[in-house]
Enzyme design. Structure first.
Site, short mmCIF file in Angstrom:
data_model
loop_
_atom_site.label_atom_id
_atom_site.label_comp_id
_atom_site.label_asym_id
_atom_site.label_seq_id
_atom_site.Cartn_x
_atom_site.Cartn_y
_atom_site.Cartn_z
N ASP A 12 0.88 -1.17 0.00
CA ASP A 12 0.00 0.00 0.00
C ASP A 12 0.91 1.21 0.00
O ASP A 12 1.70 1.40 0.93
CB ASP A 12 -0.88 0.02 1.26
CG ASP A 12 -1.91 -1.10 1.25
OD1 ASP A 12 -2.50 -1.35 0.19
OD2 ASP A 12 -2.10 -1.74 2.30
N ASP A 131 -14.05 -4.10 -1.95
CA ASP A 131 -13.90 -3.91 -0.50
C ASP A 131 -15.27 -4.15 0.12
O ASP A 131 -16.23 -3.41 -0.17
CB ASP A 131 -13.45 -2.48 -0.18
CG ASP A 131 -12.02 -2.21 -0.67
OD1 ASP A 131 -11.28 -3.19 -0.92
OD2 ASP A 131 -11.65 -1.03 -0.80
#
Lengths: 267, 201
Positions: A12, A131
């Site tokens: 990330d 998500d």
């Protein structure tokens, strides 16, 4: 069918650094993306995922150069995502050295982009990131699951887990498959950063719904969690970030452990 | 030594370029066969769709693929690049390069498509591309089609995905891999090194 289960470290990235958050928030620094990518590739990672979590317009050039730097030091497949909304942006990323593009918010806002990407680059380039978060409220017309006494459904969130959509993750997975997704990167928002294991119920439900490969993400705190998700679901790949970043576990050691426990991995 | 990658304009050829450069080759990206060919080898990369890729060659060049390589320089077709060697594909309507006899068919839908991930090679016969690479080595596949050569003799290695998938084909100076050597870790690097050695000859 001898495809191995894939172990995928995830980077990330915010402002050129690898970061790690909890439930998509409270971010801290975890290192240099190029060095980490090179290390994971050398240790036998099966693939790498790189998510630009700031994904702002100004950062785009920085990301492009970072993607090509990472691509130069690895010899394994490489997926890049974060803020991809247009075909041009996807093409930019692929030309910088990524093999696949992950789209999330961009796909929810404009589902046709999945088909357009597939037509241009082929299905294998198109990863749809979903998500999902358990929603314990009203569940009319949703796919309902239960964990003990509590009933819930899985809701799709966008903008890095910040905004709910009211969409059922199971139905959305079916739709993205129909539109041309080559793979689904499935992240549990409830589990992300908790280090207490993948969301098995979510993973199993999606894997049993679609025939495209699925990557489980969110919650991996130790190798046992990977073993767990591979034993309890038919998921194709497991993604993890922090267990690798902080040298708690190396990729090769995790794969040896999985192999000892009869999970087919590439060593 | 300089080799060329043909760019259909469809996707990531950067990784392949980097993989070749790591093995010491100089790499030019070409978009037509009409310019002089001073290359030691040619690579047809593995990203894109059958029709647009074949069309990109035909539209951009008066010179055909066959005229360009003249059975002299080694060619490595990767994934789609290898599929293009054949006569036709279920992915499109265009005629293939037809330098190998046979066709390209979609994988049966009882399997997960694309066939994506690490699978191992089952070697049928020895081949320069496989020098120093043990049987059963893992390589990275990502494809939805497989080739069905008219003559099985050109198949160097298979892979097992519930059905047999031809993984490496070779006929004369033409080499094809259904998997991506540039994405297959150390094994893939070795294969690229082997291909470049053939280019030097």
């Amino acid at each position: 069918m001898t495809l191995t289960k894939r172990i995928i470290p995830c980077l990330d990235v915010a402002n050129g650094r690898v970061v790690k958050g909890l439930h998509f928030e409270s971010i801290k620094d975890a290192g240099d993306p190029v060095l980490l990518a090179e290390k994971y590739s050398r240790e036998g990672a099966d693939e790498l995922v790189f998510l630009d979590i700031t994904a702002s317009q100004e950062q785009r050039e920085t990301i492009r150069s970072l993607v090509s730097k990472v691509a130069q030091v690895i010899d394994i497949p490489f997926t890049v995502g974060g803020g991809v909304k247009t075909l041009q942006h996807a093409r930019d990323i692929l030309l910088c050295g990524a093999d696949k593009v992950a789209i999330n918010t961009g796909a929810v806002k404009n589902p046709e982009i999945i088909t357009e990407l597939m037509n241009l680059f082929g299905k294998q380039c198109v990863v749809v990131a979903i998500d999902a978060k358990r929603n314990y409220d009203s569940a009319k017309g949703k796919n309902v699951f239960s964990d003990g006494s509590k009933k819930f459904w899985f809701e799709v969130f966008i903008y890095g887990g910040k905004k709910e959509t009211g969409m059922d993750a199971i139905e959305w997975a079916k739709k993205v498959q129909r539109l041309g997704a080559g793979e689904i990167l499935l992240t549990s928002i409830d589990k992300d950063g908790t280090k207490d294991g993948y969301d098995i119920i979510l993973t199993k439900a999606i894997v049993e719904t679609v025939s495209t490969p699925v990557i489980a993400s969110g919650g991996c705190g130790e190798p046992l969690h990977m073993l767990d998700v591979f034993k309890k679901t038919d998921v194709d790949a497991a993604l993890a970030a922090s267990i690798f970043h902080y040298e708690t576990h190396s990729v090769d050691r995790v794969k040896e452990y999985l192999k000892e426990n009869n999970v087919d991995v590439r060593l | 030594m300089t080799v060329a990658i043909f760019d259909y304009g469809a996707g990531n050829i950067f990784s392949l370029k980097v993989a070749l450069e790591k093995q010491g080759a100089t790499v030019d990206i070409i978009k037509t066969f009409d310019e002089a060919n001073n290359y030691s080898g040619l690579l047809l990369p593995g990203v894109g769709n059958f029709d647009p890729a074949v069309q990109s060659m035909r539209k951009s060049s008066k010179t055909t693929f066959q005229e360009y390589v003249k059975d002299k320089i080694p060619v490595l077709g990767i994934c789609l690049g290898m599929e293009m060697f054949f006569e036709k594909s279920e992915e499109g309507k265009e005629r293939g390069l037809s330098v190998m006899k046979g066709e390209v068919v979609i994988l049966p839908n009882k399997f997960k498509i694309p066939h994506m991930g690490w699978n191992n090679l089952k070697l049928r016969k020895s081949n320069p591309l496989m020098d120093g690479i043990p049987d059963s080595s893992w390589v990275y596949f990502v494809h939805s089609y497989r080739v069905k050569p008219k003559n099985d003799d050109i198949i160097v290695a298979d892979s097992d995905y519930g059905i047999t998938v031809p993984a490496i084909v070779n006929s004369g100076t033409l080499y094809g891999t259904q998997f991506h050597p540039e994405k297959s870790g150390k094994v893939g690097s070795l294969m690229i090194q082997n291909f470049l050695r053939e280019c030097k000859k």
